[in-house]
Motif scaffolding. Structure first.
Motif, short mmCIF file in Angstrom:
data_model
loop_
_atom_site.label_atom_id
_atom_site.label_comp_id
_atom_site.label_asym_id
_atom_site.label_seq_id
_atom_site.Cartn_x
_atom_site.Cartn_y
_atom_site.Cartn_z
N SER A 100 -22.39 7.71 9.55
CA SER A 100 -21.38 7.04 10.30
C SER A 100 -21.51 5.40 9.80
O SER A 100 -20.11 4.88 9.84
CB SER A 100 -21.55 7.45 11.60
N CYS A 101 -22.47 4.80 9.74
CA CYS A 101 -22.57 3.58 9.74
C CYS A 101 -21.91 3.13 8.30
O CYS A 101 -21.40 1.93 8.15
CB CYS A 101 -24.05 3.10 9.54
N PHE A 102 -21.78 4.07 7.32
CA PHE A 102 -20.85 3.83 6.15
C PHE A 102 -19.49 3.35 6.67
O PHE A 102 -18.89 2.56 6.09
CB PHE A 102 -21.18 4.83 5.04
N PHE A 103 -18.88 4.42 7.23
CA PHE A 103 -17.43 4.19 7.75
C PHE A 103 -17.30 2.98 8.58
O PHE A 103 -16.41 2.29 8.56
CB PHE A 103 -16.99 5.65 8.59
N TRP A 104 -18.22 2.83 9.44
CA TRP A 104 -18.21 1.62 10.16
C TRP A 104 -18.39 0.23 9.40
O TRP A 104 -17.49 -0.85 9.82
CB TRP A 104 -18.85 1.36 11.42
N THR A 105 -19.25 0.39 8.71
CA THR A 105 -19.26 -1.05 7.63
C THR A 105 -18.01 -1.03 6.87
O THR A 105 -17.56 -2.09 6.54
CB THR A 105 -20.72 -0.64 6.63
N GLN A 106 -17.50 -0.01 6.26
CA GLN A 106 -16.28 -0.01 5.63
C GLN A 106 -15.10 -1.01 6.44
O GLN A 106 -14.41 -1.59 5.96
CB GLN A 106 -15.84 1.00 5.16
N LEU A 107 -15.02 -0.38 7.60
CA LEU A 107 -13.95 -1.05 8.70
C LEU A 107 -14.40 -2.35 8.89
O LEU A 107 -13.48 -3.25 9.14
CB LEU A 107 -13.92 -0.19 10.09
N VAL A 108 -15.54 -2.73 9.21
CA VAL A 108 -16.07 -4.11 9.42
C VAL A 108 -15.63 -5.03 8.25
O VAL A 108 -14.96 -6.23 8.33
CB VAL A 108 -17.69 -4.10 9.64
N LEU A 109 -16.03 -4.58 7.11
CA LEU A 109 -15.77 -5.37 5.88
C LEU A 109 -14.31 -5.55 5.68
O LEU A 109 -13.84 -6.39 5.13
CB LEU A 109 -16.57 -4.64 4.67
N SER A 110 -13.64 -4.37 5.93
CA SER A 110 -11.78 -4.35 5.60
C SER A 110 -11.15 -5.25 6.86
O SER A 110 -10.43 -6.20 6.27
CB SER A 110 -11.57 -3.04 5.92
N PHE A 111 -11.90 -5.31 7.87
CA PHE A 111 -11.31 -6.08 8.72
C PHE A 111 -11.71 -7.40 9.19
O PHE A 111 -11.34 -8.46 9.76
CB PHE A 111 -11.00 -5.41 10.40
N GLN A 112 -12.70 -7.83 8.37
CA GLN A 112 -13.34 -9.08 8.54
C GLN A 112 -12.66 -10.28 8.12
O GLN A 112 -12.58 -11.48 9.15
CB GLN A 112 -14.76 -9.10 8.01
N PRO A 113 -11.69 -10.28 7.29
CA PRO A 113 -10.80 -11.25 6.98
C PRO A 113 -9.73 -11.65 8.19
O PRO A 113 -9.48 -12.68 8.41
CB PRO A 113 -9.95 -10.81 5.62
N THR A 114 -9.43 -10.41 8.94
CA THR A 114 -8.27 -10.82 9.87
C THR A 114 -9.20 -11.42 11.17
O THR A 114 -8.49 -12.05 11.89
CB THR A 114 -7.80 -9.35 10.23
N PHE A 115 -10.36 -11.15 11.56
CA PHE A 115 -11.26 -11.57 12.47
C PHE A 115 -10.31 -11.26 13.83
O PHE A 115 -10.15 -12.08 14.75
CB PHE A 115 -11.64 -13.13 12.31
N GLY A 116 -9.84 -9.97 14.00
CA GLY A 116 -9.16 -9.64 15.18
C GLY A 116 -9.96 -8.69 15.89
O GLY A 116 -11.06 -8.15 15.64
N PHE A 117 -9.05 -7.91 16.65
CA PHE A 117 -9.48 -6.82 17.60
C PHE A 117 -10.26 -5.73 16.83
O PHE A 117 -11.35 -5.25 17.12
CB PHE A 117 -8.31 -6.00 18.32
N ALA A 118 -9.41 -5.13 15.61
CA ALA A 118 -10.13 -4.17 14.92
C ALA A 118 -11.76 -4.72 14.32
O ALA A 118 -12.61 -3.65 14.34
CB ALA A 118 -9.30 -3.71 13.65
N PHE A 119 -11.73 -5.71 14.23
CA PHE A 119 -13.23 -6.39 13.50
C PHE A 119 -14.14 -6.22 14.31
O PHE A 119 -15.08 -5.68 14.30
CB PHE A 119 -13.05 -7.72 12.94
N VAL A 120 -13.79 -6.82 15.69
CA VAL A 120 -14.58 -6.79 16.70
C VAL A 120 -15.09 -5.13 17.29
O VAL A 120 -16.25 -5.03 17.39
CB VAL A 120 -14.14 -7.57 17.99
N MET A 121 -14.02 -4.36 17.36
CA MET A 121 -14.32 -2.90 17.56
C MET A 121 -15.28 -2.31 16.59
O MET A 121 -16.00 -1.44 16.97
CB MET A 121 -13.18 -2.23 18.01
N ALA A 122 -14.91 -2.56 15.50
CA ALA A 122 -16.06 -2.08 14.37
C ALA A 122 -17.15 -2.24 14.64
O ALA A 122 -18.14 -1.63 14.01
CB ALA A 122 -15.03 -2.26 12.88
N CYS A 123 -17.68 -3.57 14.54
CA CYS A 123 -18.74 -4.32 14.75
C CYS A 123 -19.43 -3.31 16.06
O CYS A 123 -20.63 -3.23 15.78
CB CYS A 123 -18.65 -5.75 14.88
N GLY A 124 -18.75 -3.24 17.17
CA GLY A 124 -19.07 -2.72 18.20
C GLY A 124 -19.70 -1.28 17.81
O GLY A 124 -20.79 -0.87 18.37
#
Length: 156
Positions: A100-124
Protein backbone atom coordinates in the motif's frame (compact mmCIF):
# COMPACT_ATOMS: atom_id res chain seq x y z
CA UNK A 1 -13.50 -22.68 9.55
CA UNK A 2 -12.79 -19.23 8.12
CA UNK A 3 -16.46 -18.18 8.26
CA UNK A 4 -16.73 -19.35 11.87
CA UNK A 5 -13.54 -17.48 12.75
CA UNK A 6 -14.84 -14.27 11.13
CA UNK A 7 -18.17 -14.56 12.91
CA UNK A 8 -16.61 -15.23 16.32
CA UNK A 9 -13.63 -12.87 16.23
CA UNK A 10 -14.44 -9.94 13.94
CA UNK A 11 -15.07 -7.37 16.67
CA UNK A 12 -12.05 -8.45 18.68
CA UNK A 13 -9.82 -8.23 15.60
CA UNK A 14 -11.31 -5.08 14.08
CA UNK A 15 -10.64 -2.47 16.75
CA UNK A 16 -6.92 -3.18 17.25
CA UNK A 17 -6.49 -2.98 13.45
CA UNK A 18 -8.82 -0.09 12.63
CA UNK A 19 -6.02 1.85 10.93
CA UNK A 20 -5.40 -1.06 8.54
CA UNK A 21 -9.12 -1.26 7.77
CA UNK A 22 -9.30 2.50 7.19
CA UNK A 23 -6.32 2.53 4.84
CA UNK A 24 -7.74 -0.40 2.88
CA UNK A 25 -11.16 1.25 2.58
CA UNK A 26 -9.57 4.53 1.44
CA UNK A 27 -7.63 2.75 -1.32
CA UNK A 28 -10.79 0.93 -2.38
CA UNK A 29 -12.72 4.21 -2.25
CA UNK A 30 -10.17 6.01 -4.41
CA UNK A 31 -10.33 3.20 -6.95
CA UNK A 32 -14.11 3.27 -7.01
CA UNK A 33 -14.17 7.07 -7.26
CA UNK A 34 -11.82 6.92 -10.25
CA UNK A 35 -14.06 4.25 -11.80
CA UNK A 36 -17.19 6.35 -11.44
CA UNK A 37 -15.64 9.71 -12.34
CA UNK A 38 -14.11 8.41 -15.56
CA UNK A 39 -12.47 11.59 -16.84
CA UNK A 40 -11.41 13.23 -13.59
CA UNK A 41 -7.67 13.06 -14.14
CA UNK A 42 -7.54 13.95 -17.84
CA UNK A 43 -10.12 16.74 -17.68
CA UNK A 44 -8.51 18.24 -14.57
CA UNK A 45 -5.12 18.33 -16.29
CA UNK A 46 -6.65 19.73 -19.50
CA UNK A 47 -8.42 22.49 -17.57
CA UNK A 48 -5.26 23.44 -15.71
CA UNK A 49 -6.58 22.29 -12.32
CA UNK A 50 -5.05 18.85 -12.16
CA UNK A 51 -1.35 19.46 -11.69
CA UNK A 52 -1.41 16.70 -9.08
CA UNK A 53 -2.66 14.15 -11.60
CA UNK A 54 0.09 14.70 -14.17
CA UNK A 55 2.57 12.38 -12.44
CA UNK A 56 -0.04 9.64 -12.01
CA UNK A 57 -1.03 9.87 -15.67
CA UNK A 58 2.62 9.52 -16.71
CA UNK A 59 2.66 6.15 -14.94
CA UNK A 60 -0.71 4.82 -16.14
CA UNK A 61 -4.12 5.92 -17.35
CA UNK A 62 -7.00 6.60 -15.02
CA UNK A 63 -8.74 3.32 -15.82
CA UNK A 64 -5.60 1.39 -14.84
CA UNK A 65 -5.35 3.28 -11.55
CA UNK A 66 -9.06 2.72 -10.91
CA UNK A 67 -8.89 -1.02 -11.54
CA UNK A 68 -5.63 -1.52 -9.68
CA UNK A 69 -6.74 0.38 -6.58
CA UNK A 70 -10.15 -1.28 -6.51
CA UNK A 71 -8.69 -4.79 -6.82
CA UNK A 72 -5.86 -4.11 -4.39
CA UNK A 73 -8.15 -2.48 -1.81
CA UNK A 74 -10.59 -5.39 -2.06
CA UNK A 75 -7.80 -7.93 -1.66
CA UNK A 76 -6.42 -6.08 1.36
CA UNK A 77 -9.88 -6.04 2.94
CA UNK A 78 -10.20 -9.79 2.32
CA UNK A 79 -6.87 -10.39 4.07
CA UNK A 80 -8.05 -8.34 7.05
CA UNK A 81 -11.40 -10.11 7.13
CA UNK A 82 -9.88 -13.57 7.42
CA UNK A 83 -7.01 -12.37 9.64
CA UNK A 84 -6.08 -14.96 12.20
CA UNK A 85 -7.83 -17.84 10.44
CA UNK A 86 -4.45 -19.06 9.28
CA UNK A 87 -1.00 -18.72 10.78
CA UNK A 88 0.58 -16.42 8.22
CA UNK A 89 -2.08 -13.72 8.30
CA UNK A 90 0.04 -11.15 10.20
CA UNK A 91 2.72 -11.56 7.54
CA UNK A 92 0.10 -11.08 4.82
CA UNK A 93 -1.14 -7.96 6.63
CA UNK A 94 2.40 -6.57 6.79
CA UNK A 95 2.99 -7.31 3.11
CA UNK A 96 -0.27 -5.62 2.12
CA UNK A 97 0.54 -2.54 4.23
CA UNK A 98 3.99 -2.45 2.63
CA UNK A 99 2.53 -2.70 -0.87
CA UNK A 100 0.00 0.00 0.00
CA UNK A 101 2.92 2.33 0.66
CA UNK A 102 3.64 2.20 -3.08
CA UNK A 103 0.25 3.74 -3.82
CA UNK A 104 0.52 6.31 -1.03
CA UNK A 105 4.01 7.27 -2.24
CA UNK A 106 2.71 7.77 -5.78
CA UNK A 107 -0.02 10.04 -4.42
CA UNK A 108 2.47 11.96 -2.25
CA UNK A 109 4.82 12.48 -5.20
CA UNK A 110 1.95 13.37 -7.51
CA UNK A 111 0.40 16.00 -5.25
CA UNK A 112 3.65 17.38 -3.81
CA UNK A 113 3.80 20.17 -6.41
CA UNK A 114 0.36 21.43 -5.32
CA UNK A 115 1.20 21.20 -1.60
CA UNK A 116 -2.52 21.12 -0.81
CA UNK A 117 -5.06 18.94 0.95
CA UNK A 118 -4.41 15.85 -1.17
CA UNK A 119 -0.67 16.02 -0.46
CA UNK A 120 -1.17 16.27 3.30
CA UNK A 121 -3.75 13.46 3.35
CA UNK A 122 -1.54 11.18 1.24
CA UNK A 123 1.35 11.84 3.63
CA UNK A 124 -0.90 10.95 6.55
CA UNK A 125 -2.01 7.67 4.97
CA UNK A 126 1.59 6.82 4.05
CA UNK A 127 2.65 7.33 7.67
CA UNK A 128 -0.34 5.29 8.86
CA UNK A 129 0.63 2.34 6.69
CA UNK A 130 4.27 2.54 7.79
CA UNK A 131 3.02 2.15 11.35
CA UNK A 132 0.69 -0.66 10.18
CA UNK A 133 3.70 -2.52 8.77
CA UNK A 134 5.44 -2.38 12.13
CA UNK A 135 2.33 -3.45 14.06
CA UNK A 136 1.60 -6.39 11.74
CA UNK A 137 5.26 -7.47 11.89
CA UNK A 138 5.07 -7.38 15.68
CA UNK A 139 1.93 -9.55 15.54
CA UNK A 140 3.73 -11.99 13.24
CA UNK A 141 6.62 -12.24 15.66
CA UNK A 142 4.22 -12.87 18.53
CA UNK A 143 2.54 -15.69 16.59
CA UNK A 144 5.90 -17.22 15.70
CA UNK A 145 7.15 -16.98 19.29
CA UNK A 146 4.00 -18.67 20.62
CA UNK A 147 4.30 -21.45 18.05
CA UNK A 148 8.02 -21.88 18.74
CA UNK A 149 7.27 -22.42 22.43
CA UNK A 150 4.45 -24.83 21.57
CA UNK A 151 1.84 -22.89 23.54
CA UNK A 152 -0.99 -22.87 21.07
CA UNK A 153 -2.04 -22.66 17.52
CA UNK A 154 -1.08 -19.01 17.06
CA UNK A 155 -4.47 -18.32 15.56
CA UNK A 156 -5.85 -16.30 18.47
Amino acid sequence: MIVAHIRDNFTAAFFPRWAEWSAAFVLLGIGMMLSVNTNLMVSSVANGYGKGYEFLLEIAGQSVWATTLTVFGSFRLAILLINGAWRRSPIARAVMAFLSCFFWTQLVLSFQPTFGFAFVMACGWLLTDIVNIMRAARDARTVNDVLARGKGSGLD
